[in-house]
Design an enzyme around this catalytic site. Structure first.
Site, PDB file in Angstrom:
ATOM      1  N   ASP A 250      31.922  43.143  33.847  1.00  9.77           N
ATOM      2  CA  ASP A 250      33.355  43.161  34.142  1.00  9.77           C
ATOM      3  C   ASP A 250      34.020  44.352  33.446  1.00  9.77           C
ATOM      4  O   ASP A 250      33.784  44.608  32.261  1.00  9.77           O
ATOM      5  CB  ASP A 250      33.958  41.840  33.637  1.00  9.77           C
ATOM      6  CG  ASP A 250      35.425  41.716  33.993  1.00  9.77           C
ATOM      7  OD1 ASP A 250      35.726  41.700  35.188  1.00  9.77           O
ATOM      8  OD2 ASP A 250      36.260  41.643  33.069  1.00  9.77           O
ATOM      9  N   GLU A 292      31.569  46.704  37.563  1.00 10.04           N
ATOM     10  CA  GLU A 292      32.822  46.452  38.295  1.00 10.04           C
ATOM     11  C   GLU A 292      33.845  47.529  37.921  1.00 10.04           C
ATOM     12  O   GLU A 292      34.735  47.307  37.108  1.00 10.04           O
ATOM     13  CB  GLU A 292      33.351  45.055  37.962  1.00 10.04           C
ATOM     14  CG  GLU A 292      34.532  44.646  38.799  1.00 10.04           C
ATOM     15  CD  GLU A 292      35.863  44.565  38.059  1.00 10.04           C
ATOM     16  OE1 GLU A 292      36.892  44.417  38.720  1.00 10.04           O
ATOM     17  OE2 GLU A 292      35.875  44.664  36.808  1.00 10.04           O
TER      18      GLU A 292
HETATM   19  C1  GLC Z   1      38.212  42.335  36.196  1.00  9.84           C
HETATM   20  C2  GLC Z   1      38.315  41.013  36.935  1.00  9.84           C
HETATM   21  C3  GLC Z   1      39.746  40.571  36.952  1.00  9.84           C
HETATM   22  C4  GLC Z   1      40.223  40.407  35.536  1.00  9.84           C
HETATM   23  C5  GLC Z   1      39.980  41.680  34.707  1.00  9.84           C
HETATM   24  C6  GLC Z   1      40.138  41.420  33.243  1.00  9.84           C
HETATM   25  O1  GLC Z   1      38.896  43.342  36.842  1.00  9.84           O
HETATM   26  O2  GLC Z   1      37.792  41.148  38.221  1.00  9.84           O
HETATM   27  O3  GLC Z   1      39.911  39.376  37.668  1.00  9.84           O
HETATM   28  O4  GLC Z   1      41.594  40.088  35.528  1.00  9.84           O
HETATM   29  O5  GLC Z   1      38.668  42.174  34.884  1.00  9.84           O
HETATM   30  O6  GLC Z   1      39.025  40.722  32.739  1.00  9.84           O
END
Ligand code: GLC
Length: 616
Positions: A250, A292
């Site tokens: 993440d 991500e």
């Molecule tokens: C990523 C997740 C999102 C979250 C962010 C903070 O972008 O997909 O949902 O709010 O990280 O952890």
């Protein structure tokens, strides 16, 4: 992949830190422990995966992301839903965060207070392992998140830091006054400008300013401290040994901070990811990494690795650029901006792959570059304004029902929330009881899914979209969610509704079985595997997007009409790519077409598409 490379990377980051050498030795010990405790079955699965040329590029994979509680109730009940998922054709399951996270301050589980304890709302670690074993026995794969950038402020480390323990205060970015926070803030953008403006939060308990890039309850981890990296690698390997097949990292763009910069996509963040990749390859080589990184197209590409680390950083990245461009095409009926972006997206190195998708749990950001819009002859400011209004209800003729997310009055930026079905017009059409609009919105849903299923990469459905869930506004009644409109597109599954997949001609039946057919088609066509074998067609009409997928056995043309009018594609478009005569077979409608003269056309219905195979 070896220990020397690992040492080089570790020293690149921590060479001048007093704990560098001992930290490196500790890390090696962590890796040894992980290898020793890896189950024999997982080791043999690693071997099986390694025998294939990159197992995760396969056309036979099909993913879905879901919230365990909103989809099934809890982990135990998940196993009774596997038949449903298998019927649809899903075999990679992304369980949204399930580790302990305080209710009300959870960010959908992305504020973790204990990385090793499954939250009681979902069940237990043993139930997670049992589910994974059942999935593996069915030939399914498990994807989980590691929330690398931050912890909840209720995590044990944060609690100790709040009590004044300097050892744990060094796990976070904490300052006695605003001198450094002001310097950081000057260049760091706001991620949630409406609900959590600024990047620092004052903690009353210890009287310090803490870096909180996302929500105020998410404390950013300090990776300049090697102990933090070592702890997090230990956690990653703990997940690997639970049997995770794809680890979603993440928000990796944020893991290194530096004053005077945006503190996103910094070179050190890439070094840390390469280091993580090395550790995983040495201990759990079957586990693929997904970064991500929802950032500008040029920056996304770097997460696959650069220089001598090409294809040695993240195995997957989200094709967030293309996802947003699909929404651009759907609103404008014009494929030119999308095409202008392709020369960058096609640079993806062989052996890495995209997660392709139309919707996920997050918002849609229009993060592609201005020059791509300009190349299509449009003004970037007005074009983005149009898109935001089109999807959030501000544009008079739009059938879409979404909302703006995280509007920033300082920059004018905003992203878009809304479910696939609502953004495609189904919510409005059902409200108006307009049969023609209902059918057209279903057609748009299938167009969007088909375009992403055949593009190359692992398609990731978002739960509910397979039966056309429209926005769920019940989040507004929950104070732990009402400040975040991304919850409108995270439905609570009503299994009575989903049962209608067995009622012919219902909306659920039509969307489910059409999606299922697309998935079956994808699994049948090996040429769809992500082997960097995609060529964009010259469209000859701005309404049509077409790409060709080729291997030594097959040539497939995927042709999509993004406009509400019938489109006409000259047969010359096929001749340009070497198919000058003969027959093409459409796998979608199961019809054949003869390649015609240049002045004749393939006719494509409004929002229609073809998956054509050149057969003679
Ligand atoms: C990523 C997740 C999102 C979250 C962010 C903070 O972008 O997909 O949902 O709010 O990280 O952890």
């Amino acid at each position: 992949m070896n220990r020397e490379v690992l040492r080089q990377l570790y020293y690149e980051i921590y060479g001048s830190h007093p704990l560098c050498e001992s930290g490196f030795n500790d890390l090696i010990q962590t890796l040894k422990n992980a290898v020793q405790s890896r189950e024999r079955q997982l080791k043999s699965l690693d071997e099986k995966k390694l025998q294939k040329d990159k197992w995760f590029l396969s056309n036979e994979l099909m993913g879905m992301s879901l919230y365990v509680d909103r989809f099934a109730g809890d982990l135990k009940s998940m196993s009774s839903k596997l038949d449903y998922l298998n019927e649809l054709g899903v075999n990679v399951l992304h369980l949204m965060p399930i580790f302990e996270s305080p209710a009300g301050e959870s960010d959908g589980g992305y504020a973790v207070s204990n990385f090793r304890k499954v939250d009681e709302r979902f069940g237990s670690l043993d139930e997670l392992i049992a589910l994974r074993k059942e999935m593996h026995s069915r030939g399914m794969y498990l994807m989980l998140d590691i929330v690398l950038n931050h912890t909840s402020h209720h995590h044990e480390w944060a609690l100790k830091a709040k009590q004044g323990d300097p050892y744990y205060q060094d796990y976070y970015y904490m300052y006695e006054n605003r001198w450094l926070p002001n310097q950081f803030d000057e260049y760091m953008p706001d991620i949630f400008p409406e609900s959590a403006p600024g990047n620092f939060t004052y903690d009353e308990a210890c009287g310090k300013w803490v870096m909180t890039v996302f929500h105020q309850y998410q404390w950013d981890l300090n990776y300049t401290n090697p102990r933090v990296l070592n702890e997090m690698i230990d956690t990653i390997l703990f997940y690997a040994n639970l049997g995770v097949d794809v680890l979603r990292i993440d928000a990796p763009a944020f893991i290194w901070k530096q004053t005077g910069t945006s503190s996103q996509n910094l070179p050190q963040a890439h070094t840390l990811l390469r280091l993580i990749k090395q550790c995983v390859s040495m201990t759990a080589p079957g586990m693929a990494l997904l970064g991500e990184a929802i950032v500008a197209p040029k920056e996304i590409m770097k997460y696959f690795g650069t220089d001598e680390f090409v294809a040695k950083e993240c195995d997957f990245a989200y094709n967030a650029t293309h996802m947003a461009l699909q929404w651009d095409m759907l609103a404008s009926g014009d494929t030119r901006v999308m095409l202008a972006a392709q020369h960058e997206l096609l640079q993806k190195p062989y052996g890495t792959s995209w997660i392709t998708y139309t919707r996920c749990h997050d918002d849609i950001g229009l993060g592609y570059d201005d020059y791509m819009i300009e190349q299509a002859g449009k003004n970037p400011y007005y074009h983005r304004k149009f898109l935001k209004e089109y999807y959030s209800g501000g544009f008079p003729d739009s059938p879409a029902r979404g909302a703006l997310f995280s509007s920033n009055p300082k920059t004018g930026d905003a992203r878009i929330s809304g479910s696939l079905a609502s953004l495609c017009g189904l919510e409005k059409a059902m409200y108006d009881q307009d049969q023609f609009q209902i059918e057209q919105s279903i057609q748009k849903i299938l167009l969007m899914q088909a375009h992403s299923f055949f593009l190359g990469g692992l398609p990731m459905l978002f739960y509910g979209d397979e039966v056309g869930y429209t926005n769920d506004y019940s989040y507004l009644q929950d104070p732990g969610k009402s400040y975040d409109n991304r919850w409108m597109h995270r439905p609570i599954i009503n299994w009575q509704k989903n049962k209608r997949i067995n009622t012919p001609d219902s909306i659920e039946y039509t969307i489910f079985h059409s999606t299922q057919k697309l998935i079956q088609l994808r699994k049948k066509l090996e040429v769809i595997s992500d082997k960097s074998n995609l060529t964009w067609l010259t469209p000859h009409t701005i309404h049509v997007a077409g790409y060709m997928r080729v291997d030594q056995h097959k040539k497939i043309y995927c042709i999509f009409n993004f406009s509400k009018e019938t489109a006409y594609l000259t047969w010359y478009a096929f001749k340009e790519t070497g198919t000058s005569s003969g027959t093409v077979f459409d796998h979608w409608t199961e019809k054949e077409f003869q390649i015609g003269e240049d002045h004749e056309h393939l006719i494509i219905a409004p929002y229609g598409f073809y998956i054509l195979e050149s057969i003679a």
